[in-house]
Motif scaffolding. Structure first.
Motif, PDB file in Angstrom:
ATOM      1  N   LYS A 121       0.818  -1.306  -0.053  1.00  0.00           N
ATOM      2  CA  LYS A 121       0.055  -0.074   0.178  1.00  0.00           C
ATOM      3  C   LYS A 121       0.697   1.257  -0.074  1.00  0.00           C
ATOM      4  N   PRO A 122       0.503   2.290  -0.599  1.00  0.00           N
ATOM      5  CA  PRO A 122       1.129   3.643  -0.486  1.00  0.00           C
ATOM      6  C   PRO A 122       1.742   4.243   0.774  1.00  0.00           C
ATOM      7  N   TYR A 123       3.201   4.714   0.803  1.00  0.00           N
ATOM      8  CA  TYR A 123       3.604   5.068   1.892  1.00  0.00           C
ATOM      9  C   TYR A 123       3.513   6.610   1.855  1.00  0.00           C
ATOM     10  N   ARG A 124       3.482   6.907   3.003  1.00  0.00           N
ATOM     11  CA  ARG A 124       3.321   8.428   3.324  1.00  0.00           C
ATOM     12  C   ARG A 124       4.931   9.109   3.696  1.00  0.00           C
ATOM     13  N   THR A 125       5.546  10.164   3.265  1.00  0.00           N
ATOM     14  CA  THR A 125       6.732  10.639   3.537  1.00  0.00           C
ATOM     15  C   THR A 125       6.589  12.052   3.248  1.00  0.00           C
ATOM     16  N   VAL A 126       7.876  12.632   3.578  1.00  0.00           N
ATOM     17  CA  VAL A 126       7.945  14.222   3.304  1.00  0.00           C
ATOM     18  C   VAL A 126       8.665  14.384   1.767  1.00  0.00           C
ATOM     19  N   PRO A 127       8.509  15.634   1.181  1.00  0.00           N
ATOM     20  CA  PRO A 127       9.027  15.801   0.120  1.00  0.00           C
ATOM     21  C   PRO A 127      10.547  15.908  -0.166  1.00  0.00           C
ATOM     22  N   THR A 128      11.206  16.048   1.176  1.00  0.00           N
ATOM     23  CA  THR A 128      12.706  16.002   0.966  1.00  0.00           C
ATOM     24  C   THR A 128      13.045  14.603   1.041  1.00  0.00           C
ATOM     25  N   ASP A 129      12.482  13.600   1.194  1.00  0.00           N
ATOM     26  CA  ASP A 129      12.925  12.147   1.102  1.00  0.00           C
ATOM     27  C   ASP A 129      13.093  11.606  -0.283  1.00  0.00           C
ATOM     28  N   THR A 130      14.426  12.059  -0.944  1.00  0.00           N
ATOM     29  CA  THR A 130      14.455  11.840  -1.953  1.00  0.00           C
ATOM     30  C   THR A 130      15.125  10.318  -2.307  1.00  0.00           C
ATOM     31  N   ALA A 131      15.200   9.661  -1.252  1.00  0.00           N
ATOM     32  CA  ALA A 131      15.871   8.152  -1.381  1.00  0.00           C
ATOM     33  C   ALA A 131      14.647   7.305  -2.005  1.00  0.00           C
ATOM     34  N   VAL A 132      13.324   7.883  -1.918  1.00  0.00           N
ATOM     35  CA  VAL A 132      12.496   6.977  -2.499  1.00  0.00           C
ATOM     36  C   VAL A 132      12.501   6.839  -3.949  1.00  0.00           C
ATOM     37  N   VAL A 133      13.337   7.569  -4.437  1.00  0.00           N
ATOM     38  CA  VAL A 133      13.561   7.335  -6.126  1.00  0.00           C
ATOM     39  C   VAL A 133      14.913   6.704  -6.292  1.00  0.00           C
ATOM     40  N   ASP A 134      15.665   6.364  -5.347  1.00  0.00           N
ATOM     41  CA  ASP A 134      17.139   5.756  -5.308  1.00  0.00           C
ATOM     42  C   ASP A 134      16.935   4.625  -6.356  1.00  0.00           C
ATOM     43  N   PRO A 135      17.703   3.931  -6.990  1.00  0.00           N
ATOM     44  CA  PRO A 135      18.039   2.634  -7.711  1.00  0.00           C
ATOM     45  C   PRO A 135      17.485   1.702  -6.916  1.00  0.00           C
ATOM     46  N   VAL A 136      17.617   1.606  -5.509  1.00  0.00           N
ATOM     47  CA  VAL A 136      16.888   0.466  -4.645  1.00  0.00           C
ATOM     48  C   VAL A 136      16.242   1.524  -3.755  1.00  0.00           C
ATOM     49  N   PRO A 137      14.987   1.776  -3.768  1.00  0.00           N
ATOM     50  CA  PRO A 137      14.463   2.671  -3.056  1.00  0.00           C
ATOM     51  C   PRO A 137      14.193   2.491  -1.641  1.00  0.00           C
ATOM     52  N   ARG A 138      14.505   3.323  -0.671  1.00  0.00           N
ATOM     53  CA  ARG A 138      14.781   3.236   0.780  1.00  0.00           C
ATOM     54  C   ARG A 138      13.288   3.006   1.284  1.00  0.00           C
ATOM     55  N   GLY A 139      12.957   2.083   2.004  1.00  0.00           N
ATOM     56  CA  GLY A 139      11.571   1.903   2.652  1.00  0.00           C
ATOM     57  C   GLY A 139      10.771   1.073   1.779  1.00  0.00           C
ATOM     58  N   SER A 140      11.227   0.545   0.589  1.00  0.00           N
ATOM     59  CA  SER A 140      10.477  -0.156  -0.295  1.00  0.00           C
ATOM     60  C   SER A 140      10.349  -1.616   0.163  1.00  0.00           C
ATOM     61  N   GLY A 141      11.372  -2.062   0.569  1.00  0.00           N
ATOM     62  CA  GLY A 141      11.375  -3.480   1.124  1.00  0.00           C
ATOM     63  C   GLY A 141      12.182  -4.175  -0.016  1.00  0.00           C
ATOM     64  N   PHE A 142      12.575  -3.650  -1.019  1.00  0.00           N
ATOM     65  CA  PHE A 142      13.270  -4.330  -1.935  1.00  0.00           C
ATOM     66  C   PHE A 142      14.693  -4.293  -1.572  1.00  0.00           C
ATOM     67  N   GLU A 143      15.458  -5.552  -1.841  1.00  0.00           N
ATOM     68  CA  GLU A 143      16.808  -5.766  -1.723  1.00  0.00           C
ATOM     69  C   GLU A 143      17.761  -5.854  -2.942  1.00  0.00           C
ATOM     70  N   GLY A 144      18.483  -5.342  -3.171  1.00  0.00           N
ATOM     71  CA  GLY A 144      19.839  -5.403  -4.301  1.00  0.00           C
ATOM     72  C   GLY A 144      18.931  -4.937  -5.523  1.00  0.00           C
ATOM     73  N   ALA A 145      19.931  -5.210  -6.517  1.00  0.00           N
ATOM     74  CA  ALA A 145      19.336  -4.384  -7.766  1.00  0.00           C
ATOM     75  C   ALA A 145      18.356  -5.021  -8.533  1.00  0.00           C
ATOM     76  N   GLY A 146      17.296  -4.375  -8.940  1.00  0.00           N
ATOM     77  CA  GLY A 146      16.139  -4.937  -9.769  1.00  0.00           C
ATOM     78  C   GLY A 146      15.517  -4.093 -10.593  1.00  0.00           C
ATOM     79  N   ARG A 147      14.401  -4.470 -11.064  1.00  0.00           N
ATOM     80  CA  ARG A 147      13.848  -3.403 -11.964  1.00  0.00           C
ATOM     81  C   ARG A 147      12.481  -3.102 -11.333  1.00  0.00           C
ATOM     82  N   TYR A 148      12.580  -1.724 -10.889  1.00  0.00           N
ATOM     83  CA  TYR A 148      11.596  -1.233 -10.120  1.00  0.00           C
ATOM     84  C   TYR A 148      10.717  -0.032 -10.719  1.00  0.00           C
ATOM     85  N   LEU A 149       9.791   0.420  -9.978  1.00  0.00           N
ATOM     86  CA  LEU A 149       8.835   1.511 -10.525  1.00  0.00           C
ATOM     87  C   LEU A 149       8.558   2.344  -9.115  1.00  0.00           C
TER      88      LEU A 149
END
Length: 236
Positions: free
Chosen positions: A171-199
């Protein structure tokens, strides 16, 4: 000045102010939506004309002779042009007819015409994080129903050669506009681990404000050549 004149003048000012407020609300709720719908339709028409005029060859399947390492590698794709469309996005959860163009960058003017690709993030289907922003309200309300996204929902992207089907992870995650890590190659907070093909999808929170952001993450689930027709998620 008599009291009656003061009251009448004040009443007329209130009526005028009320009319202006109503016009302002109509502009944001209706007219920006009309303009955005026309602009988005124009961008999609531009894409379809471009794809018909300049078809891009499909990549050979892995293991085929054409995909042999002895062959010269394919040239790097041309960079996306700022403010120009390069794909369309479909989210069945938002309706069978929900389709918006994806344009390069997230500038104010770009988001008035469709969804915006965070420059520097991955392309559709590539390893990394394909990150996209959209308005929740005004300019067509493309992400109005963003909070309704659920795990397993499909997000389908068409770049003219391939349908890329992503699956929402949670489900959608709520954060602040300054949290730019959400668009990192492995987005922080997503639960994804390691390189992958993410959106990553982002929009404003609350619905009529911008103090926070809503984020939805997804992972690539399937690809399908455009020549094979629409994916099953978009049929019916």
């Amino acid at each position: 000045m008599s009291v009656r004149l003061v009251v009448r003048t004040f009443s007329e000012l209130c009526i005028t102010a009320g009319a202006l407020i109503i016009l302002f609300v109509v502009y944001f709720l209706f007219w920006t939506g009309v303009k955005a719908a026309d602009a988005a339709e124009g961008e999609i028409d531009t894409l379809q004309s471009q794809w018909a005029r300049e078809p891009v060859a499909q990549a050979p399947p892995p293991g085929s002779a054409e995909a042999s390492p002895s062959k010269d590698p394919a040239p790097d794709p041309a960079p996306y042009r700022a403010g120009k469309p390069f794909a369309t996005m479909h989210i069945p959860r938002f309706g069978a007819d929900w389709e918006w163009p994806v344009l390069e960058n997230t500038a104010v003017g770009t988001l008035k015409k469709g969804l915006g690709h965070y420059s520097g993030t991955a392309r559709p289907g590539d390893t990394g994080n394909f990150a996209v922003a959209g308005h929740r309200r005004t300019y067509g309300d493309p992400f109005k129903d963003f909070p309704e996204l659920r795990p397993g929902d499909a997000v389908v992207v068409n770049d003219g050669t391939t349908w890329f089907t992503y699956r929402v992870a949670k489900k959608p995650y709520r954060t602040v506009p300054t949290d730019t890590a959400v668009v990192d190659p492995v987005p922080r907070g997503s639960g994804f681990e390691g390189a992958g093909r993410y959106l990553t999808l982002t929009t404003c929170e609350p619905e009529w404000g911008s103090s926070h952001r809503l984020i939805a993450w997804a992972h690539l689930d399937a690809t399908r050549p455009v020549s094979d027709g629409r994916p099953p998620e978009l049929s019916g």
